[in-house]
Design a protein around this motif. Structure first.
Motif, PDB file in Angstrom:
ATOM      1  N   UNK A   1      -1.670  -0.365   2.720  1.00 21.97           N
ATOM      2  CA  UNK A   1      -1.466  -0.234   1.272  1.00 21.97           C
ATOM      3  C   UNK A   1      -0.332   0.737   0.947  1.00 21.97           C
ATOM      4  N   UNK A   2      -0.103   1.691   1.832  1.00 19.11           N
ATOM      5  CA  UNK A   2       0.979   2.651   1.618  1.00 19.11           C
ATOM      6  C   UNK A   2       2.339   2.060   1.938  1.00 19.11           C
ATOM      7  N   UNK A   3       2.352   0.833   2.441  1.00 23.66           N
ATOM      8  CA  UNK A   3       3.643   0.186   2.635  1.00 23.66           C
ATOM      9  C   UNK A   3       4.006  -0.136   4.069  1.00 23.66           C
TER      10      UNK A   3
ATOM     11  N   UNK B   1      -2.706  -9.738  -2.796  1.00 30.10           N
ATOM     12  CA  UNK B   1      -2.853  -8.383  -3.328  1.00 30.10           C
ATOM     13  C   UNK B   1      -2.600  -8.334  -4.833  1.00 30.10           C
TER      14      UNK B   1
ATOM     15  N   UNK C   1     -11.413  -1.990  -0.691  1.00 27.22           N
ATOM     16  CA  UNK C   1     -11.213  -2.597   0.633  1.00 27.22           C
ATOM     17  C   UNK C   1     -11.956  -1.799   1.705  1.00 27.22           C
TER      18      UNK C   1
ATOM     19  N   UNK D   1      -7.714   0.592  -2.444  1.00 31.10           N
ATOM     20  CA  UNK D   1      -8.055   1.207  -1.158  1.00 31.10           C
ATOM     21  C   UNK D   1      -9.564   1.457  -1.060  1.00 31.10           C
TER      22      UNK D   1
ATOM     23  N   UNK E   1       2.809  -5.636  -0.054  1.00 33.26           N
ATOM     24  CA  UNK E   1       2.620  -4.347  -0.738  1.00 33.26           C
ATOM     25  C   UNK E   1       3.937  -3.830  -1.305  1.00 33.26           C
TER      26      UNK E   1
ATOM     27  N   UNK F   1       8.284   7.646  -5.141  1.00 26.14           N
ATOM     28  CA  UNK F   1       8.656   6.566  -4.242  1.00 26.14           C
ATOM     29  C   UNK F   1       8.693   5.221  -4.955  1.00 26.14           C
ATOM     30  N   UNK F   2       7.714   4.999  -5.841  1.00 20.41           N
ATOM     31  CA  UNK F   2       7.622   3.693  -6.484  1.00 20.41           C
ATOM     32  C   UNK F   2       8.019   3.720  -7.959  1.00 20.41           C
TER      33      UNK F   2
ATOM     34  N   UNK G   1       4.166   9.917  -4.330  1.00 19.20           N
ATOM     35  CA  UNK G   1       3.881   8.488  -4.552  1.00 19.20           C
ATOM     36  C   UNK G   1       4.625   7.998  -5.780  1.00 19.20           C
TER      37      UNK G   1
END
Lengths: 140, 382
Positions: free
Chosen positions: A56-58, B247, B310, B307, A134, B295-296, B292
């Motif tokens: 999930x973090x890539x 996803x 899952x 997370x 992802x 980064x995105x 985080x």
């Protein structure tokens, strides 16, 4: 555009695969820089949560690698790892993760050459299947 | 010697018959108390209670279509340490199956309990049950059961059984010591009592009940209901899979989740005293959250929603009994049960395991064999 370079997180056990990686290094064998090694004491401690988190973090793929059956330093950790990988192979593809993105290998402490070969093969396979979903999906 | 007896239904009805049966069990010297759903006096809520005084048995409401919690957790609490006697516990089939899972996870024992189960008529979700009670002029449990017995599931105000119940294929109490059967019983004057274990038979013998003949219609009635439930279940699996097959879809499915973890708290088989999601392991530093975001471009908070789900699937789906309490407890109506059950079906099949079937089947991740699953090893041949 730059060609796709996968990120592969590899959980490797201290006693076998990490030692093989070390041997590959001291033998001056080269392998792709796409591999991010995480040393664990045993593959038996790689809880599914860490695999899921990495994906999930890539991470474009996750490799879990330990001792050959019968060689586990803790007797049976690798057998437990195999069951957990079997479990994750049932769960992750349900949500669109290609099965190739989760791998399990046994690489013994003296298998330095095999270690470098497997890392090269794995990297080119993941490069071929392309980036993980992802990277394009907003993860909540 | 037969293992079938009659549970006599008096003129006052099924509820009175069941209460008399429970009372007779409670009056046995070998049984100290009985755990059963009880109508609370202060509000029309039904909760499990441990009844030890036979005169309190009339509070007991085994027919109420209320399922506020999976009582397997309560039985686990009662049996983790010696209770000093034997208690009878009246449970729904999914509660029995969850308890069997908990026993295997060392969260309880079968030593001091006699499990009584009944062909489960199903239940409503909490909000629906409250609406149903308001619509009833007579006793809600008896009204509900009366209608279910006639195979009528059109309840006033479009109230419907919980999805988990509609998709439940385990409505017969297979793991119970004593099974109460009403499906396919031609006669209205009695239900069937079956001693399914030595312990159950022993209790039934002490009660000196009239013996019953094997009911001819029962097998067919169960098979009919099973076929309907399986068809509904398989439709549910297909719909859920289509809604979560990548996803992007999964994040849409879970978008309303607020990380309250109610689904984990009510889950009967989630037994860890301290779940990893409340420990420091994923209690990230602010600087990590900022990374985080950088980064995105943005990060949804609280993070780790997908997370969490899952991971829970990985940790607990092999033990999922499909009771549906996760959906019942979700404040935002996310169909958690549908997701959990559809994945649990796959993970349990992968190990030839069925949660709640038997205390003799080891949980899949607690054992291993030397030569197995060799197809998941290696980087060739995917």
């Amino acid at each position: 555009m730059e060609p796709f370079e996968p990120t592969i997180v590899a959980f490797v056990c201290n006693w076998c695969t990490y030692t093989a990686a070390d041997l590959a290094g001291t033998s001056r064998l080269s392998y792709p820089k796409n591999i991010r090694l995480i040393r664990v004491m045993c593959t038996g401690m790689v809880d599914p949560q860490y695999v899921i988190k990495a994906l999930l973090e890539g991470a474009d793929a996750v490799l879990v690698s330990g001792c050959h059956p019968g060689d586990c330093h803790y007797i049976n950790g690798n057998y437990k790892a195999r069951r957990r990988i079997r479990l994750l192979k049932e769960i992750l593809p349900r949500f669109g993760f290609e099965p190739e993105r989760l791998r399990l290998t046994w690489i013994g402490a003296s298998d330095g050459i095999q270690f470098a070969e497997i890392m090269r093969d794995l990297t080119s396979q993941i490069r071929a299947i392309g980036p993980s979903q992802t990277r394009q999906t907003m993860i909540i | 010697m037969s293992d079938l007896y009659k549970l006599v239904i008096p003129d006052e009805g099924v509820l009175a018959g069941l209460r008399r049966f429970f009372r007779s069990i409670l009056e046995l010297e070998s049984i100290q108390a009985i755990l059963a759903p009880v109508q609370l006096p202060m509000k029309p809520s039904v909760m499990p209670a441990l009844i030890s005084d036979p005169d309190q048995i009339d509070h007991c409401d085994p027919l109420a279509p209320s399922f506020p919690l999976n009582a397997a957790k309560v039985v686990s609490q009662l049996t983790r340490n010696p209770i000093g006697g034997t208690v009878a516990v009246f449970l729904r089939s999914c509660e029995i199956r969850a308890f069997i899972e908990l026993v295997k996870l060392k969260q309880g024992t079968l030593d001091e309990v006699v499990i009584i189960g009944m062909d489960c008529p199903g239940a409503f979700q909490n909000a629906s049950y409250r609406r149903f009670v308001q619509s009833c002029t007579e006793d809600p449990g008896a009204t509900f059961f009366n209608q279910i017995q006639k195979k009528d599931t059109a309840f006033p105000g479009n109230i419907d059984l919980a999805e988990a119940c509609k998709a439940c294929e385990h409505f017969t109490p297979d793991g119970a010591d004593i099974a109460i059967g009403w499906l396919g019983m031609a006669s209205e004057d009695h239900f069937l009592l079956k001693g399914q274990t030595d312990r159950g038979l022993d209790v039934l013998k002490q009660l000196k009940l009239p013996e019953a003949a094997a009911p001819l219609m029962r097998h067919g009635a169960i098979a009919d209901m099973l076929a309907k439930r399986l068809a509904y279940r398989d439709d549910m699996f297909a719909t859920t899979h289509a809604a979560t097959s990548n996803l992007k879809k999964l994040t849409a499915y879970l978008a309303d989740c607020v990380n309250c973890y109610n689904c984990r708290v009510v889950c009967p088989v989630c037994y860890c005293r301290e779940c990893v999601f409340v420990t420091d392991v994923f209690d990230h530093d602010a600087s990590q959250v900022l990374k985080w975001s950088q980064r995105r471009g943005l990060v949804k908070l609280p993070a780790d929603t997908v997370f969490y789900h899952l991971t829970r699937l990985a940790h607990m789906s092999t033990a999922c009994v499909g009771c549906g309490q996760c959906s019942n407890a979700c404040p935002n109506d996310i169909p958690v049960m549908e997701l959990f059950r559809s994945v649990a079906e796959k993970t349990q099949n992968a190990f030839g395991y069925e949660a709640g079937r038997s205390v003799d089947d080891a949980p899949p991740l607690s054992v291993f064999r030397e030569n197995e699953f060799e197809d998941v090893v290696g980087i060739k041949g995917e």
